[in-house]
Scaffold this active site. Structure first.
Site, PDB file in Angstrom:
ATOM      1  CG  ASP A  91      -2.087  -0.899   1.139  1.00 32.15           C
ATOM      2  OD1 ASP A  91      -2.135  -1.700   0.192  1.00 32.15           O
ATOM      3  OD2 ASP A  91      -2.976  -0.822   2.021  1.00 32.15           O
ATOM      4  CG  HIS A 236       2.247  -0.047   4.382  1.00 36.98           C
ATOM      5  ND1 HIS A 236       1.984  -0.974   5.377  1.00 36.98           N
ATOM      6  CD2 HIS A 236       1.113   0.700   4.244  1.00 36.98           C
ATOM      7  CE1 HIS A 236       0.743  -0.801   5.826  1.00 36.98           C
ATOM      8  NE2 HIS A 236       0.200   0.207   5.162  1.00 36.98           N
TER       9      HIS A 236
END
Length: 271
Positions: A91, A236
């Site tokens: 992400d 992430h």
């Protein structure tokens, strides 16, 4: 801004820890509640692999005609597929400090993943989205500026999603078919607007909590301990120092493959 974001993320993580992920099948009814980027590396063509580069195939026979994306009331937490299949998701990127290293590792092991990108990051680094497209990765919509959707009006949510889809289409070649709400904070408007834009909501099963920089070993342990058929892993590639996330991937990815897991991407039933 970072303090506010960490506070929100911590809240979402706490909520996620209290939920029980349940396997879902596209088109099903109720599911369990959701849990609360150096210079670009040289590209090399990927070789087809029996499992690593093939999308999950557990969604039944292909549809002969396009169907309308359903409006869900909860996000998908797991994916169905044959055998020991898992999905890796990243992400908040793309970030030129970290995303290329993640792409390099995925390319080394011929594995495809999903990247839920923020529009403002994608607009600044379209070359990284182009590389994702070249290497067969799936790019999802993570809004434009990573806001808390539950505090926004419907018109602002649409703008956040639509602007990001436009950028992804321009750099990646087609519009996203998946979206993820920042902080895992979903609401009715997000589900409705996502469906209107042709996107399915995907959450996660295993949260590495790598944004807390807990240490490379801890991230590796969380992935390996949570590994199971249908699992969706959240990590992430932007939003802070993601050096630990990069190093952890280099360790747990080959370990998962050695254990017989097939790391791949889901195939949409609705298009």
């Amino acid at each position: 801004m970072l303090t506010r974001r960490r506070t929100l993320c911590a809240g979402a993580a706490a909520l996620g820890a209290a939920t029980v992920a349940a396997a879902i099948t596209p088109g099903a009814g109720k599911q369990a509640p959701p849990p609360a980027a150096g210079a670009p590396a040289a590209r090399r063509p990927l070789k087809p692999s029996e499992y690593r580069l093939r999308p999950l195939t557990g969604y039944g026979p292909p549809r002969t005609t396009p169907g309308r994306t359903p409006v869900r009331t909860e996000p998908l937490l797991r994916v169905s597929g044959r055998g020991r299949t898992m999905v890796l998701t990243f992400d908040d990127g793309p970030d030129p400090r970290y995303t290329p290293h993640i792409l390099d590792t995925l390319a080394r092991y011929e594995v495809r993943a999903m990247f839920f990108v923020c529009g403002e990051m994608a607009a600044a680094h379209p070359d990284l989205l182009a590389r994702m497209a070249d290497e067969g990765h799936v790019v999802g919509n993570h809004t434009w500026s990573h806001p808390l959707l539950t505090e926004l009006r419907r018109s602002r949510i649409r703008s956040e999603m639509e602007r990001t889809s436009d950028i992804v289409e321009k750099a990646h070649g087609h519009r996203p078919e998946w979206f993820r709400a920042p902080y895992g904070a979903w609401n009715r408007a997000a589900f409705q607007l996502g469906a209107e834009l042709g996107m399915e909501p995907l959450a996660w099963t295993v949260d590495t909590l790598d944004w807390t920089t807990p240490g490379t070993r801890t991230i590796v342990d969380r992935v390996e301990d949570g590994a199971a058929p249908g699992v969706v892993v959240l990590s992430h590639d932007a939003g802070g120092d993601r050096g630990q996330s990069v190093r952890a991937l280099r360790r747990y990815l080959p370990a998962l493959l050695d254990d017989g897991y097939h790391l791949t991407v889901p195939r949409r039933q609705y298009a």
